[in-house]
Enzyme design. Structure first.
Site, short mmCIF file in Angstrom:
data_model
loop_
_atom_site.label_atom_id
_atom_site.label_comp_id
_atom_site.label_asym_id
_atom_site.label_seq_id
_atom_site.Cartn_x
_atom_site.Cartn_y
_atom_site.Cartn_z
N LYS A 1 0.82 -1.22 0.00
CA LYS A 1 0.00 0.00 0.00
C LYS A 1 0.86 1.27 0.00
CE LYS A 1 -4.07 -2.18 2.07
NZ LYS A 1 -4.09 -3.13 1.00
N ASP B 1 11.17 -3.49 -8.53
CA ASP B 1 11.90 -4.08 -7.43
C ASP B 1 12.92 -3.03 -7.01
OD1 ASP B 1 12.27 -6.12 -5.55
OD2 ASP B 1 14.03 -6.87 -6.60
N LYS C 1 9.71 12.95 -0.40
CA LYS C 1 10.46 11.73 -0.73
C LYS C 1 10.20 11.32 -2.18
CE LYS C 1 10.86 6.86 0.32
NZ LYS C 1 10.18 5.71 0.92
#
Length: 193
Positions: free
Chosen positions: A10, A68, A171
């Protein structure tokens, strides 16, 4: 346009949805009825992204992207790398991973590290890879409550705060995932004008 993101994380889904144009709706694995855990058995970050995207495209028939990510520490020859999420073993646990990393860096002066994300997009029968890297260093004290993973001990070059001290928006603007997603978005905008 709907695009499957081969994840049920999430935090990642929230981060990505913030970055994509409102014309693109991100669907999770849950949204398409994929309840199985897609094995990440490749020995590279790129390989794992490709495995996940291919799994969804082949089994469910959706255009999809998968990512990834990993933390690569210079002094540890790129560890934890592809094993970042399970560095301290099963079950995956952020706190245990951080503790193991800090133990392994205890007497090491060089704390240079980078976060790396690779996104694999399967779209219209073709595969595309997008890579984002942010350099920084590991600090010895955990600071901040935002983010996840190694965020409380990673400070990006040119910044004073850890990733865990930054807001999600801050971020996303500078992170490895943000860099890779921006490449993905630019590509999608050109493809689907």
């Amino acid at each position: 346009m709907q695009l499957v993101f081969a994840s049920n994380n999430k935090n990642k889904i929230k981060e990505i949805q913030l970055l994509v144009p409102s014309t693109i709706q991100i669907l999770s694995l849950d949204d398409i009825g994929c309840t199985e855990d897609i094995a990440e058995t490749a020995d590279t970050i790129e390989g794992n992204a490709m495995l996940k995207a291919n799994y969804v495209t082949e089994k469910y028939g959706y255009d999809c992207f998968a990512d990834d990510s990993g933390l690569e520490v210079e002094a540890l020859n790129g560890e934890p790398g592809v094993f970042s999420a399970r560095y301290a073993g099963e079950p995956k646990n952020d706190e245990n991973n951080i503790a193991k990393l800090l133990t392994n860096l205890k007497d090491v002066k060089n704390k240079k590290a980078n976060f790396k994300t690779v996104i694999c997009l399967n779209s219209n029968g073709k595969q595309h890879l997008f890579t984002g890297i942010i350099n920084g260093e590991i600090i010895e004290e955990r600071i901040g409550n935002n983010g996840f993973g190694y965020d409380p001990i990673f400070v990006a070059d040119g910044y004073q705060k850890t990733f865990a001290e930054l807001s999600l928006e801050e971020k996303s603007n500078i992170s490895h995932r943000g860099i890779a997603v921006k490449q993905l978005i630019t590509f999608l905008q050109k493809q689907f004008r």
